[in-house]
Design a protein around this motif. Structure first.
Motif, mmCIF file in Angstrom:
data_model
loop_
_atom_site.group_PDB
_atom_site.id
_atom_site.type_symbol
_atom_site.label_atom_id
_atom_site.label_comp_id
_atom_site.label_asym_id
_atom_site.label_seq_id
_atom_site.Cartn_x
_atom_site.Cartn_y
_atom_site.Cartn_z
ATOM 1 N N ASN A 1 -32.177 4.061 34.853
ATOM 2 C CA ASN A 1 -31.128 4.250 33.927
ATOM 3 C C ASN A 1 -30.016 5.145 33.771
ATOM 4 O O ASN A 1 -29.319 5.900 32.953
ATOM 5 N N ASP B 1 -24.011 -0.479 27.873
ATOM 6 C CA ASP B 1 -25.415 -0.453 26.834
ATOM 7 C C ASP B 1 -26.240 -1.464 26.505
ATOM 8 O O ASP B 1 -27.133 -1.873 26.619
ATOM 9 N N LYS C 1 -28.767 -2.149 29.536
ATOM 10 C CA LYS C 1 -29.863 -1.176 29.696
ATOM 11 C C LYS C 1 -30.701 -1.254 28.846
ATOM 12 O O LYS C 1 -31.070 -2.171 28.378
#
Length: 617
Positions: free
Chosen positions: A118, A124, A127
């Motif tokens: 991560n 985003d 992820k």
């Protein structure tokens, strides 16, 4: 008989095959009689083109596999570009293109590592995703029944397009889908196209620069990818990577200094075969050198078993230093296998060339150029190329053969260029292109030997007689040192010596005044060759040497030498021959007067001497 009937009968053990033995089974294949029909292995599912295929059984989870791997160095820009394409709305499918060994797969591994930990720099939108490698061989293995492969591909697409799975597929050597077997891999590409066009899935592909051209054969497939170029690393970057890999070798008891690491990079470049690039070539060379050093140490230890004192002293040495000489030997060994780099003895060369009469200037020039190449002050990244020009029979081909025997200990690779007088004859050098009759032939091509021993002397005899298209093939060989065949191989000519002979613009004349060594800026001599060669081809020859015509006095010396060699050979086999070991002056002059023709050079001498020996022996 219906499928239902076969199923029921198979379960009862009385099916199509006289099943009177032990009870049947659910696969419907217990019947073991003669006649009738039995179900294939796998039972009804196999008959219907179904199998127990589970997508996740063949996918390789890169996040899990590489989550503890060290970060990939010096590739932040390429990784950023790749991730940027993945989060895009159109064509979120990066295609990593670069030379073999540049680290394309390593980039995908590092993206998987970042996803697994991560990484804070990840957008985003990506992820939580998982990178899966899709091995094409595992996908097609066992899918021999019609419909089975299509069913598997559909399952893969369903898995990759399901938002819950957050999957990014990676296909290494993806060029197989566009240029491979149309009956197998072509089906995969056709089924992937709609999903890729809708941007419903993320697919990363990797291929080499040369093999990426296969994508051009399927424009509809290739346009669904966004290309990312992966160049080979610089020497400085490669050196840092080498230093980082050294700690894992400490446990083997091998010590490697910074200077040796630099030698690894230099030798990996100087002795690499075609299509092998940094950092992979340097890492491979270092690993092999350490492995060979360990094996060498073990062999020494075994040899000392009979001497306990020396053995104990030897085992007390816990650390062994890897030297630059070890690196050089390993590099040559990887390039040539069991063959050895030829060592040139200048005196032996002079002695071998002593049988060539009247060409002292040309011979001296050749020896000087070979000696300069032997010193290897500059990297050998292209072949030494000679153009021997001169009239017929002056010794051009014989000089090339003597040079090959003296330098390599072998006969040269000889191409009679008169046999390559059409554009179609290119295929005899490059192989037949895919799709044409004969493309599946395993027949050896003339330069295949370079793969196992690149230190060769290549003779292109009568170069002016081949087709212009064939001549142009060798332009890139002279300039770049490599040749790409139609079978996909890239051959390395950089360690070889290429000699082309030509009679173009040359005639034997008793009144001609000729020189031995022609400098490359001699416009008069170059202009005499322009009718047979393109000027750009002539300029790519690093050395142009003109051979003198054979005058009568030189012809006399050649005749005497030929007689001496032939009679010695005859007497070694036939003891009763009474001819003298050397011709007397009178008989020699008779033969010279009868056979000498300035237009034919030295060629008539041997025929006349053989005839004389046969008649008088």
């Amino acid at each position: 008989m219906s499928i239902a009937d076969m199923t029921n009968n198979g379960q009862n053990g009385t099916g199509a095959g006289n099943g009177t033995g032990a009870g049947g089974n659910n696969n419907g294949n217990a019947g073991n009689g003669k006649g009738g029909m039995s179900l294939p292995p796998g039972g009804m599912k196999a008959l219907l083109g179904q199998d127990d295929f589970n997508v996740e059984d063949i996918l390789i989870n890169y996040n899990q596999k590489f989550q503890t791997s060290p970060p990939t160095l010096f590739r932040d820009g390429v990784i950023r570009d790749t991730i940027g394409i993945m989060i895009g709305k159109l064509k979120p499918n990066p295609l990593l293109v670069g030379p073999a060994g540049a680290g394309k797969t390593k980039i995908v591994e590092d993206i998987a590592r970042r996803l697994a930990v991560n990484d804070a720099l990840l957008p985003d939108a990506i992820k939580g995703y998982i990178v899966y490698e899709l091995p094409l061989s595992s996908l097609v293995a066992g899918a021999g029944i019609v419909g089975q492969l299509e069913s598997r591909i559909s399952a893969v697409i369903d898995f990759a397009t399901d938002p819950k799975n957050k999957a990014i597929l990676f296909i290494d050597e993806i060029h197989q889908l566009a240029g491979g077997d149309a009956q197998v891999y072509g089906k995969i590409a056709q089924q992937l196209k709609p999903a890729l066009a809708r941007s419903d899935m993320h697919l990363v592909g990797a291929t080499t620069t040369q093999e990426a051209s296969n994508f051009l054969n399927d424009p509809a497939f290739s346009r669904r990818f966004s290309r990312v170029l992966v160049d080979e690393l610089s020497k400085t970057d490669t050196l840092e990577i080498l230093k980082l890999t050294l700690p894992k070798y400490i446990k083997s008891g091998i010590t490697v200094s910074d200077d040796v690491c630099k030698a690894v990079i230099d030798d990996a470049d100087d002795y690499r075969y075609a299509n092998n690039h940094r950092p992979d070539n340097a890492l491979t060379l270092l690993d092999r050198a350490i492995s060979f050093k360990i094996m060498q140490r073990k062999e020494t230890e075994v040899a000392l078993l009979a001497d306990p004192v020396q053995l104990q002293a030897f085992r007390a040495i816990t650390s062994v230093t890897l030297t630059e000489n070890d690196i050089r030997k390993t590099a040559i060994r990887l390039l040539m296998g069991g063959a050895e780099k030829p060592s040139i003895n200048e005196q032996k060369l002079h002695d071998a060339f002593s049988k060539i009469k009247g060409q002292a200037d040309a011979v001296d020039s050749i020896i000087k150029e070979v000696r300069r190449r032997e010193r290897a002050i500059f990297p050998l990244n292209k072949p030494a190329t000679f153009l021997f020009s001169g009239a017929s029979g002056v010794g051009k081909t014989e000089v090339a053969r003597i040079l090959a025997k003296s330098v390599t200990g072998m006969v040269p690779i000889v191409l009679n260029m008169a046999e390559y007088n059409s554009s179609a004859s290119i295929n005899r050098i490059l192989g037949v292109p895919k799709g044409y009759m004969g493309s599946d032939s395993n027949q050896e091509l003339p330069f295949d030997i370079l793969e196992t021993n690149p230190y060769q002397i290549i003779l292109l005899d009568e170069f002016e007689k081949c087709d212009k298209s064939v001549q142009r093939i060798f332009m890139s060989v002279f300039e770049d040192g490599t040749l790409q065949t139609n079978t996909g191989k890239s051959l390395d000519f950089s360690k070889s010596i290429i000699i082309a002979t030509t009679n173009a613009g040359c005639t034997n004349s008793s009144s001609s005044t000729v020189v031995g060594f022609v400098k490359t800026d001699s416009n008069a001599d170059i202009s005499s060759l322009e009718g047979s060669f393109d000027i750009e081809l002539i300029n790519r020859f690093t050395h142009k040497i003109k051979f003198k015509s054979i005058d009568k006095e030189t012809y006399r010396d050649i005749t005497a030498s030929i007689y001496k060699n032939l009679i010695s050979d005859v007497k070694s086999r036939m003891r009763r021959v009474t001819l003298p070991d050397e011709l007397d002056a009178v008989k020699l002059d008779e033969i010279v007067d009868a056979s000498y023709n300035v237009k034919l050079g030295a060629r008539p001498a041997e025929a006349y001497i053989r005839q004389y020996i046969e008649e008088n022996a």
